[in-house]
Design a protein around this motif. Sequence first.
Motif, PDB file in Angstrom:
ATOM      1  N   THR A 110       0.764  -1.238   0.061  1.00  0.00           N
ATOM      2  CA  THR A 110      -0.192  -0.147   0.043  1.00  0.00           C
ATOM      3  C   THR A 110       0.907   1.215  -0.056  1.00  0.00           C
ATOM      4  OG1 THR A 110      -0.121   0.048   2.263  1.00  0.00           O
ATOM      5  CG2 THR A 110      -1.845  -1.141   1.253  1.00  0.00           C
ATOM      6  N   ARG A 111       0.253   2.355  -0.199  1.00  0.00           N
ATOM      7  CA  ARG A 111       1.032   3.646  -0.254  1.00  0.00           C
ATOM      8  C   ARG A 111       0.693   4.696   0.810  1.00  0.00           C
ATOM      9  NH1 ARG A 111       1.646   5.146  -5.979  1.00  0.00           N
ATOM     10  NH2 ARG A 111       0.776   3.832  -7.212  1.00  0.00           N
ATOM     11  N   GLY A 112      -0.286   4.192   1.668  1.00  0.00           N
ATOM     12  CA  GLY A 112      -0.741   5.110   2.562  1.00  0.00           C
ATOM     13  C   GLY A 112       0.488   5.198   3.946  1.00  0.00           C
ATOM     14  N   VAL A 113       0.641   6.263   4.230  1.00  0.00           N
ATOM     15  CA  VAL A 113       1.534   6.326   5.614  1.00  0.00           C
ATOM     16  C   VAL A 113       0.991   5.782   6.728  1.00  0.00           C
ATOM     17  CG1 VAL A 113       1.073   8.716   5.995  1.00  0.00           C
ATOM     18  CG2 VAL A 113       3.323   7.870   6.734  1.00  0.00           C
ATOM     19  N   ASP A 114      -0.339   5.841   6.870  1.00  0.00           N
ATOM     20  CA  ASP A 114      -0.799   5.302   7.984  1.00  0.00           C
ATOM     21  C   ASP A 114      -1.064   3.879   8.024  1.00  0.00           C
ATOM     22  OD1 ASP A 114      -3.264   8.441   8.328  1.00  0.00           O
ATOM     23  OD2 ASP A 114      -1.167   8.209   9.208  1.00  0.00           O
ATOM     24  N   ASP A 115      -0.768   3.424   6.974  1.00  0.00           N
ATOM     25  CA  ASP A 115      -1.042   1.915   6.930  1.00  0.00           C
ATOM     26  C   ASP A 115       0.319   1.299   7.513  1.00  0.00           C
ATOM     27  OD1 ASP A 115      -2.117   1.992   3.454  1.00  0.00           O
ATOM     28  OD2 ASP A 115      -3.231   1.945   5.414  1.00  0.00           O
ATOM     29  N   TYR A 116       1.322   1.830   7.734  1.00  0.00           N
ATOM     30  CA  TYR A 116       2.723   1.314   8.186  1.00  0.00           C
ATOM     31  C   TYR A 116       2.745   1.553   9.604  1.00  0.00           C
ATOM     32  CZ  TYR A 116       3.377   0.333   3.339  1.00  0.00           C
ATOM     33  OH  TYR A 116       3.143  -0.283   2.025  1.00  0.00           O
ATOM     34  N   GLU A 117       3.168   0.313  10.451  1.00  0.00           N
ATOM     35  CA  GLU A 117       2.996   0.456  12.042  1.00  0.00           C
ATOM     36  C   GLU A 117       4.676   0.883  12.480  1.00  0.00           C
ATOM     37  OE1 GLU A 117       0.513   0.120  13.718  1.00  0.00           O
ATOM     38  OE2 GLU A 117       1.478   0.061  15.771  1.00  0.00           O
ATOM     39  N   TYR A 118       5.357   0.006  11.779  1.00  0.00           N
ATOM     40  CA  TYR A 118       6.945   0.095  12.165  1.00  0.00           C
ATOM     41  C   TYR A 118       7.657   0.894  11.304  1.00  0.00           C
ATOM     42  CZ  TYR A 118       4.733  -3.551  14.920  1.00  0.00           C
ATOM     43  OH  TYR A 118       3.818  -4.208  15.791  1.00  0.00           O
ATOM     44  N   TRP A 119       8.690   1.778  11.703  1.00  0.00           N
ATOM     45  CA  TRP A 119       9.350   2.502  10.997  1.00  0.00           C
ATOM     46  C   TRP A 119      10.927   2.611  11.447  1.00  0.00           C
ATOM     47  CZ3 TRP A 119       7.414   5.962   7.344  1.00  0.00           C
ATOM     48  CH2 TRP A 119       5.943   6.071   7.167  1.00  0.00           C
ATOM     49  N   GLY A 120      11.697   2.934  10.499  1.00  0.00           N
ATOM     50  CA  GLY A 120      12.965   2.991  10.951  1.00  0.00           C
ATOM     51  C   GLY A 120      13.532   4.610  11.155  1.00  0.00           C
ATOM     52  N   GLN A 121      14.669   4.774  11.495  1.00  0.00           N
ATOM     53  CA  GLN A 121      14.985   6.096  12.044  1.00  0.00           C
ATOM     54  C   GLN A 121      15.395   7.135  11.086  1.00  0.00           C
ATOM     55  OE1 GLN A 121      17.002   3.740  11.731  1.00  0.00           O
ATOM     56  NE2 GLN A 121      18.803   4.201  10.683  1.00  0.00           N
ATOM     57  N   GLY A 122      15.366   6.790   9.738  1.00  0.00           N
ATOM     58  CA  GLY A 122      15.704   7.655   8.406  1.00  0.00           C
ATOM     59  C   GLY A 122      17.139   7.754   8.122  1.00  0.00           C
ATOM     60  N   THR A 123      17.366   7.984   6.960  1.00  0.00           N
ATOM     61  CA  THR A 123      18.703   8.050   6.398  1.00  0.00           C
ATOM     62  C   THR A 123      18.541   9.213   5.499  1.00  0.00           C
ATOM     63  OG1 THR A 123      20.556   6.980   5.496  1.00  0.00           O
ATOM     64  CG2 THR A 123      18.395   6.233   4.708  1.00  0.00           C
ATOM     65  N   GLN A 124      19.483  10.150   5.617  1.00  0.00           N
ATOM     66  CA  GLN A 124      19.626  11.577   4.816  1.00  0.00           C
ATOM     67  C   GLN A 124      20.190  11.324   3.247  1.00  0.00           C
ATOM     68  OE1 GLN A 124      18.564  14.919   5.508  1.00  0.00           O
ATOM     69  NE2 GLN A 124      19.130  14.768   3.471  1.00  0.00           N
ATOM     70  N   VAL A 125      19.467  11.551   2.405  1.00  0.00           N
ATOM     71  CA  VAL A 125      20.013  11.536   1.162  1.00  0.00           C
ATOM     72  C   VAL A 125      20.115  13.174   0.603  1.00  0.00           C
ATOM     73  CG1 VAL A 125      19.763  10.887  -1.382  1.00  0.00           C
ATOM     74  CG2 VAL A 125      18.989   9.278   0.507  1.00  0.00           C
ATOM     75  N   THR A 126      21.287  13.322   0.245  1.00  0.00           N
ATOM     76  CA  THR A 126      21.531  14.766  -0.472  1.00  0.00           C
ATOM     77  C   THR A 126      21.895  14.623  -1.862  1.00  0.00           C
ATOM     78  OG1 THR A 126      21.781  15.485   1.766  1.00  0.00           O
ATOM     79  CG2 THR A 126      22.599  17.066   0.025  1.00  0.00           C
ATOM     80  N   VAL A 127      21.231  15.342  -2.781  1.00  0.00           N
ATOM     81  CA  VAL A 127      21.716  15.396  -4.146  1.00  0.00           C
ATOM     82  C   VAL A 127      22.008  16.728  -4.513  1.00  0.00           C
ATOM     83  CG1 VAL A 127      21.022  14.688  -6.509  1.00  0.00           C
ATOM     84  CG2 VAL A 127      20.099  13.624  -4.683  1.00  0.00           C
ATOM     85  N   SER A 128      23.330  16.896  -4.837  1.00  0.00           N
ATOM     86  CA  SER A 128      23.871  18.337  -5.165  1.00  0.00           C
ATOM     87  C   SER A 128      23.647  18.571  -6.746  1.00  0.00           C
ATOM     88  CB  SER A 128      25.491  18.391  -4.779  1.00  0.00           C
ATOM     89  OG  SER A 128      26.079  17.536  -5.377  1.00  0.00           O
ATOM     90  N   SER A 129      23.519  19.883  -7.000  1.00  0.00           N
ATOM     91  CA  SER A 129      23.335  19.987  -8.554  1.00  0.00           C
ATOM     92  C   SER A 129      24.866  20.619  -9.232  1.00  0.00           C
ATOM     93  CB  SER A 129      22.355  21.408  -8.739  1.00  0.00           C
ATOM     94  OG  SER A 129      22.915  22.339  -8.087  1.00  0.00           O
TER      95      SER A 129
END
Length: 129
Positions: A110-129
């Motif tokens: 599914t696509r819904g953010v509310d459908d997901y119960e368990y989450w990671g802490q996040g990882t930063q992606v930075t794309v420079s121009s």
Amino acid sequence: QVQVVDSGGGLVQAGGSLTLSCVVSQRDYSSYATAWFRTNPENEQEREFVAAISWSRGVTLYADSVKGRFTISRNYGKNTVYLRMNSLKPADTAVYYCAANPFIDHDKATRGVDDYEYWGQGTQVTVSS
């Protein structure tokens, strides 16, 4: 207990590639769908859907903004879901979060953010121009 650990972010030039990894550790459920979401610097409160994959049958979903550039895949032996990101753009700069949903049929995602119960802490992606 379900643990979600996401990693693989970094700094890359526009047009480059990165692969994010998501390891889900759990024993309580027989299957789970996995998805990636992201938040951008302009709106850190809203998590935008990026891609999702079902537990079985390889059902995948993608946001229109990443279709054709990103690929989500699963390695069962390593309990890991990957997000391969090609042709990166500055607009892809965001914190990427992996999430797991064990309360869904094994062949669905599914696509819904509310459908997901368990989450990671996040990882930063930075794309420079």
